[in-house]
Design an enzyme around this catalytic site. Sequence first.
Site, mmCIF file in Angstrom:
data_model
loop_
_atom_site.group_PDB
_atom_site.id
_atom_site.type_symbol
_atom_site.label_atom_id
_atom_site.label_comp_id
_atom_site.label_asym_id
_atom_site.label_seq_id
_atom_site.Cartn_x
_atom_site.Cartn_y
_atom_site.Cartn_z
ATOM 1 N N LYS A 1 12.465 68.913 32.643
ATOM 2 C CA LYS A 1 12.250 67.467 32.489
ATOM 3 C C LYS A 1 10.966 67.155 31.715
ATOM 4 O O LYS A 1 10.808 66.058 31.195
ATOM 5 C CB LYS A 1 12.211 66.781 33.855
ATOM 6 C CG LYS A 1 11.033 67.199 34.720
ATOM 7 C CD LYS A 1 11.056 66.508 36.082
ATOM 8 C CE LYS A 1 9.957 67.020 36.997
ATOM 9 N NZ LYS A 1 8.602 66.882 36.462
ATOM 10 N N ASP A 2 10.019 68.122 31.638
ATOM 11 C CA ASP A 2 8.772 67.899 30.887
ATOM 12 C C ASP A 2 8.935 68.159 29.392
ATOM 13 O O ASP A 2 8.034 67.860 28.607
ATOM 14 C CB ASP A 2 7.647 68.803 31.423
ATOM 15 C CG ASP A 2 7.198 68.397 32.816
ATOM 16 O OD1 ASP A 2 7.384 67.216 33.168
ATOM 17 O OD2 ASP A 2 6.680 69.253 33.553
ATOM 18 N N ARG B 1 11.667 55.338 36.253
ATOM 19 C CA ARG B 1 13.069 55.408 36.668
ATOM 20 C C ARG B 1 13.172 55.333 38.199
ATOM 21 O O ARG B 1 13.945 54.546 38.749
ATOM 22 C CB ARG B 1 13.681 56.715 36.144
ATOM 23 C CG ARG B 1 15.179 56.868 36.359
ATOM 24 C CD ARG B 1 15.571 57.634 37.596
ATOM 25 N NE ARG B 1 14.932 58.926 37.697
ATOM 26 C CZ ARG B 1 14.939 59.656 38.809
ATOM 27 N NH1 ARG B 1 15.486 59.192 39.910
ATOM 28 N NH2 ARG B 1 14.357 60.836 38.858
ATOM 29 N N ARG B 2 12.354 56.135 38.903
ATOM 30 C CA ARG B 2 12.398 56.092 40.370
ATOM 31 C C ARG B 2 12.010 54.704 40.881
ATOM 32 O O ARG B 2 12.645 54.155 41.779
ATOM 33 C CB ARG B 2 11.439 57.137 40.945
ATOM 34 C CG ARG B 2 11.912 58.573 40.793
ATOM 35 C CD ARG B 2 10.824 59.553 41.208
ATOM 36 N NE ARG B 2 11.282 60.939 41.120
ATOM 37 C CZ ARG B 2 10.474 61.993 41.001
ATOM 38 N NH1 ARG B 2 9.165 61.812 40.949
ATOM 39 N NH2 ARG B 2 10.950 63.214 40.933
ATOM 40 N N ARG C 1 -0.694 59.876 40.316
ATOM 41 C CA ARG C 1 -0.722 61.020 39.388
ATOM 42 C C ARG C 1 -1.342 62.231 40.068
ATOM 43 O O ARG C 1 -1.888 62.157 41.151
ATOM 44 C CB ARG C 1 -1.552 60.650 38.145
ATOM 45 C CG ARG C 1 -0.934 59.576 37.246
ATOM 46 C CD ARG C 1 0.280 60.064 36.464
ATOM 47 N NE ARG C 1 0.112 61.405 35.961
ATOM 48 C CZ ARG C 1 -0.637 61.748 34.905
ATOM 49 N NH1 ARG C 1 -1.275 60.823 34.230
ATOM 50 N NH2 ARG C 1 -0.733 63.003 34.502
ATOM 51 N N ARG D 1 -1.220 64.969 44.970
ATOM 52 C CA ARG D 1 -0.450 63.801 45.425
ATOM 53 C C ARG D 1 -0.277 63.806 46.945
ATOM 54 O O ARG D 1 -0.392 62.769 47.598
ATOM 55 C CB ARG D 1 0.924 63.768 44.748
ATOM 56 C CG ARG D 1 0.839 63.465 43.267
ATOM 57 C CD ARG D 1 2.214 63.256 42.667
ATOM 58 N NE ARG D 1 2.210 63.622 41.263
ATOM 59 C CZ ARG D 1 3.189 63.335 40.431
ATOM 60 N NH1 ARG D 1 4.247 62.673 40.834
ATOM 61 N NH2 ARG D 1 3.135 63.710 39.164
ATOM 62 N N CYS E 1 9.541 58.803 29.109
ATOM 63 C CA CYS E 1 8.748 58.373 30.264
ATOM 64 C C CYS E 1 8.548 56.865 30.302
ATOM 65 O O CYS E 1 8.186 56.315 31.334
ATOM 66 C CB CYS E 1 7.379 59.044 30.229
ATOM 67 S SG CYS E 1 7.437 60.757 30.745
#
Length: 329
Positions: free
Chosen positions: A79-80, A130-131, A148, A154, A229
Amino acid sequence: RVLVTAAAATLARIQTDTVVAMLKALYPGLQFEIIAMSTTGDKILDTALSKIGEKSLFTKELEHALERNEVDLVVHSLKDLPTVLPPAFTIGAICKRENPCDAVVFHPKFVGKTLETLPERSVVGTSSLRRAAQLKRKFPHLEFKSIRGNLNTRLRKLDELQEFSAIILATAGLQRMGWQNRVGQGALGVEVRAKDQDILDLVGVLHDPETLLRCIAERAFLRHLEGGCSVPVAVHTAMKDGQLYLTGGVWSLDGSDSMQETMQATIHVPAQHEDGPEDDPQLVGITARNIPRGAQLAAENLGISLARLLLNKGAKNILDVARQLNDAH
């Protein structure tokens, strides 16, 4: 000797160790050396990802090392990796996907709660537009704020500060760290030099055929929609009885407007590696010479077709407004 690099964060190191262990089992005569490096995304921790405006946040420094022949391969969370890679690079392997779901991790005082039962105006942390958009639509009583840092950071922010009631993380990352008790996503990609045939052959055996074809469809969908993003775009695949089902959706930033569609295509997933294309075979940044070309093209075509369907139904307007609002804030 094969030199491997990854970002310095603990999860990145665990993911790299996993890939190197698979390669060592296949090539016991080879030596593998892992070099940790910091990336821009690891350093800029006070700004939301969607605001930084840099597509290769977690890959650029690693690609520079690859370009200078200082390392031979880089392990990433897929995904990165942007859906368009610099021309000199390619994804030479996509490993079998782990759980691609999102996970909610609650502050210790809210253990046993659900997002639905959290108190009014509770703050939920996520770095993903998106989340946030999906959850705002479903849980309008909650507030969402960017968080972040790597996974350790986190979770520390959640547990020690009184700022967040819960945070949203990738299940696969929590599982790889051994933190299942706190519980994409889920797939690892190995980036190499596009013309380095020896290394391409070396890592190509790691391709998991089903994950590879699903990821081609997903990345083709995202590329055609220009989803990154800075917009809330989601995609999900499932393989059943020779059919690849692709579901894609777009959301407004506040989740009030959305559009979702599903398409399917018949795709043959080889049980093992077969001869694939001999020419320059890259599709959405991925090289897989041991997977039949027809299956790869069918997966790519499914992704493009679903993106076109959403665009024809007005998805571009939702995304344009989301981009403008994100840039303005």
